[in-house]
Write a protein that holds these residues in place. Structure first.
Motif: not given
Length: 490
Positions: A122, A126, A129
């Protein structure tokens, strides 16, 4: 917050979310910092030594146990059950008090998943979201996501290798671990364990995920017999939020207007933030479930949603007694908890007492099969000889010279003497040395015409250069012959 306070909030002017949650720190942030602290401690501890001893080391290579910077030999492994009892009783007591708080805050599986999912997938890559949505998987059909996943797996593989090495340092200390790895050909078992465990962590964290907690870990099954109504856990308040599920655990409402049509005072917005954030994919509004690991992510999610409405969270870290049954405040200091605490204190005291009596050398004494020998000396005296096998081990880190003294029964002091060995002998560190020891007497110690006499003696063995510290006492016997046998030697 009490019901009166909740009502007061509802009746007061509406406040902003920022104002209402001012000073609030989420459990997620607290967990992250706790994980950082635990990781630093686990990585640093194996490197700390005092006089060459570690705070904890179970070395199968050198057959040593280090506990609280004290070195014990494998013959002193009777201490390990006490360490294990402290571990298990501590976890059970923790469960009675705080539910599966061990799973959510201490368990390596949870920490590893947080690192992989929240940090690597994350925050860094990424791929996901939001940390708050753990239900939605990335779209793996996209080539860029596939590439990112390979990068994520590569990063986690490196971290898994470090985590496995860190675990092994508690069995093979760093000062030995790295030379062994550099000489891998002679230490294939160590290398095999390192690689296999690393592979297991990659498969577990990347593909098996929280299924380990739900389907494999036995702890979730054990918890059901440890809980009581005062056990603190993540719990939904149906009195304020409304009954989302019926008695058969079937979902009744997915929209707030439908819920409030039946229960006008129900505060649950049916936003499902508490559901999407859950790492084990449960709905906390359904009640107590064995999949819940008490990570308190749902508490954070509901706190933010209800905070925007100027109201306290519907999901709280509390007990069934306080939230569901509304019998009053949670009783933390109850007999069951006191019982666990007392047992833990007793075990730790016993462990401390037994550990403080550590012997800095090991000595086993066995008599030979022949009970005794009788012979006449050149000067006309009758000598009675007893033979023994001494098995002595130097548990220190340097060579020592050892010898021993004999303490005879009262009235016979100085009458039982050492025939062999005549001089101190050297024992190297970690070596078990066998010595044939002969004790004798030329005195008529007992005059028993019916049977041989077994005389208790004490053998005091010691290192010549550290007589006070490196010394042990052992009980043994010296057998004196029946009087007619004794006379026959004249």
């Amino acid at each position: 917050m009490s019901q009166a306070e909740v009502s007061g909030q509802a009746g007061s002017a509406k406040v902003s979310k920022k104002e209402y949650l001012k000073g609030w720190v989420s459990y997620r942030v607290k967990r992250y910092w706790f994980f950082v602290g635990m990781t630093i401690v686990s990585l640093v501890l194996p490197w700390i030594t005092i006089n060459g001893n570690h705070i904890f080391l179970l070395s199968f290579d050198k057959l040593k146990l280090h506990l609280a910077f004290v070195q014990f030999d494998m013959q002193e492994m009777y201490l390990m059950p006490f360490v294990l009892m402290i571990l298990f009783i501590g976890v059970f007591g923790m469960t009675v008090l705080g539910g599966r708080v061990f799973c959510g805050w201490v368990c390596p599986q949870t920490i590893f998943r947080v690192i992989y999912r929240d940090l690597i997938e994350t925050k860094i890559l990424k791929l996901r979201k939001r940390i708050k949505n753990k239900q939605k998987e990335p779209d793996w059909s996209k080539p860029e996501n596939k590439a990112k996943r390979l990068v994520a797996i590569a990063i986690w593989t490196a971290l898994s290798l470090l985590a496995t090495a860190n675990f092994l340092w508690y069995f093979v200390p760093p000062e030995d671990f790295f030379p062994y790895i550099m000489n891998a050909g002679d230490h294939m078992i160590l290398v095999g364990i390192l690689l296999i465990t690393t592979l297991f962590l990659v498969v577990d964290v990347v593909w098996f995920k929280e299924n380990w907690c739900v389907y494999v870990c036995p702890y979730s099954r054990i918890q059901s017999v440890l809980y009581d109504e005062d056990t603190v856990m993540a719990i939904y308040d149906p009195h304020r939020g409304g009954e989302i599920y019926d008695e058969e655990k079937h979902k009744q409402y997915t929209k707030q207007k439908d819920l409030q049509a039946v229960e006008p005072s129900a505060e649950c917005t049916t936003c499902e933030s508490c559901v999407t954030v859950c790492p084990t994919h449960i709905d906390i509004r359904q009640g107590l479930q064995l999949e819940c690991i008490n990570c308190l992510e749902c508490v954070d999610a509901c706190t933010e949603v209800m905070g925007a409405l100027g109201r306290p969270s519907l999901v709280r870290w509390s007990s069934e007694k306080e939230v569901l049954f509304q019998k009053g405040k949670t009783h933390y200091l109850r007999p069951k908890i006191i019982g666990y605490a007392v047992v833990l204190v007793i075990i730790m005291v016993v462990l401390g007492m037994m550990g403080s009596k550590k012997e800095h050398m090991l000595l086993n004494i066995n008599k030979e099969n022949r009970l005794y020998a009788i012979e006449k000396t050149p000067d006309g005296k009758i000598m009675v000889e007893n033979d023994y096998i001494f098995l002595l081990q130097n548990t220190q880190d340097k060579d020592h010279k050892f010898y021993f003294d004999i303490e005879a029964p009262k009235g016979m002091e100085g009458k039982i003497k050492i025939l062999k060995p005549t001089e101190p002998f050297t024992v190297r560190p970690g070596v078990k040395k066998k010595k044939v020891v002969r004790l004798y007497t030329t005195e008529e110690l007992v005059k028993d015409e019916r049977k041989d006499t077994v005389l208790p003696i004490k053998i005091h063995a010691y290192a010549l250069d550290e007589k006070e510290k490196i010394a042990v006492d052992r009980e043994s016997t010296f057998i004196f012959p029946r009087y007619d046998k004794y006379q026959a030697a004249e």
